[in-house]
Design a protein around this motif. Structure first.
Motif: not given
Length: 307
Positions: A257-265
């Protein structure tokens, strides 16, 4: 009048050639989807001919040469040493440098595996995507066209990790290695797992195993009509480095999904034991390593060339 007739006869072969299905930039015929021609560039031909009859030799003109050339074109792109093993609906595709398991009922990959070795290559990434003419049409996506709707043609096995070989880096662009990935996820959290691999393969040889969690969310299955494939709910990946007492493992399940950014890894870290329980896979690592979950993803070493 005689000059006009002569000119028409002179141009007739060229008119016939241009009318061939998938001619010119479409790069030849890949396979049939019912009566339609699927071209090697992923598009559908506008030809009024029936593809099945044409390939079967019922069409009178150019049939054998075009079909033969299409196969040759595809082999040049995906590597003529590809091995395919079938067990029920599952195809095991051994490409140059990596393996993909394909589920015919999903028209998409369910698992991938490769070994990432020291970066000694600089083969250029291929900029075109292709269907695999060696894979039955009903087992793969209908087209190689871009998905759109803020979804990328997301690689399971990334091109950059196989840049030691022109054949391997091109093979990563076959649609059997591609699935719809949310653009931010593909260029964010998922890309960071690839960059971690890129950096640590210069330290140790790495075993990479990953796969797909299809889930059951029809709300984002935007590409069933165009490509014949659902949108996976998540992707998982395991990196194994070292052997014996020095074996180290890291694993993620990354939501598509579009929430899966680098900072959320780091939020997507799981133990191998948890991953095996969820997916049913058996990851070939030591038992002591299956229960460990790092507090954070492996750091990118200073000075790492991620290119």
């Amino acid at each position: 009048m005689n000059k006009i007739i002569a000119l028409a006869l002179l141009l007739l072969p060229f008119a016939c050639w241009s009318a061939l299905p998938c001619s010119g930039k479409k790069a030849g015929i890949s396979h049939c989807n019912g009566p339609q021609f699927v071209c090697n560039d992923g598009s559908y031909s506008q030809s009024s001919k029936d593809c099945s009859a044409y390939i079967a030799g019922k069409s009178q003109a150019h049939t054998a040469p075009v079909a033969t050339q299409a196969v040759l074109n595809t082999f040049a792109i995906i590597d003529n040493n590809t091995k395919i093993l079938r067990s029920g609906n599952i195809l095991k595709l051994d490409y140059s440098g990596f393996t993909v398991w394909l589920d015919c009922s999903q028209r998409g990959a369910i698992k991938f595996q490769y070994v990432a070795q020291r970066d000694n290559g600089n083969a250029k990434r291929y900029n075109r995507f292709f269907l695999d003419a060696n894979v039955p049409a009903e087992c793969q996506q209908r087209t190689a066209k871009a998905y759109g709707m803020e979804y990328d043609r997301g690689h399971q096995v990334p091109a950059n990790h196989l840049d030691v070989s022109d054949a391997a880096i091109k093979a990563t662009n076959t649609m059997t290695n591609i699935l719809p990935q949310a653009a931010i996820m593909n260029r964010g959290a998922w890309l960071q797992t690839e960059e971690i691999t890129e950096c640590y393969r210069d330290i140790d040889e790495l075993l990479i195993i990953g796969g797909v969690i299809w889930g059951n969310n029809p709300a984002d299955d935007y590409f069933l009509q165009s490509h014949g494939v659902k949108t996976p709910d998540a992707f998982w990946k395991v990196i194994v480095r070292g052997t014996g007492q020095d074996e180290r493992v890291i694993a993620w399940i990354v939501p598509n999904n579009q929430d899966a950014t680098r900072k959320h890894l780091d939020q997507y870290l799981v133990s191998v034991d948890e991953l095996e329980h969820l997916t049913g896979e058996k990851i070939p690592v030591a038992d002591y390593a299956k229960h460990d979950k790092p507090a954070q993803s492996w750091m990118i070493p200073t000075g790492c060339n991620k290119g």
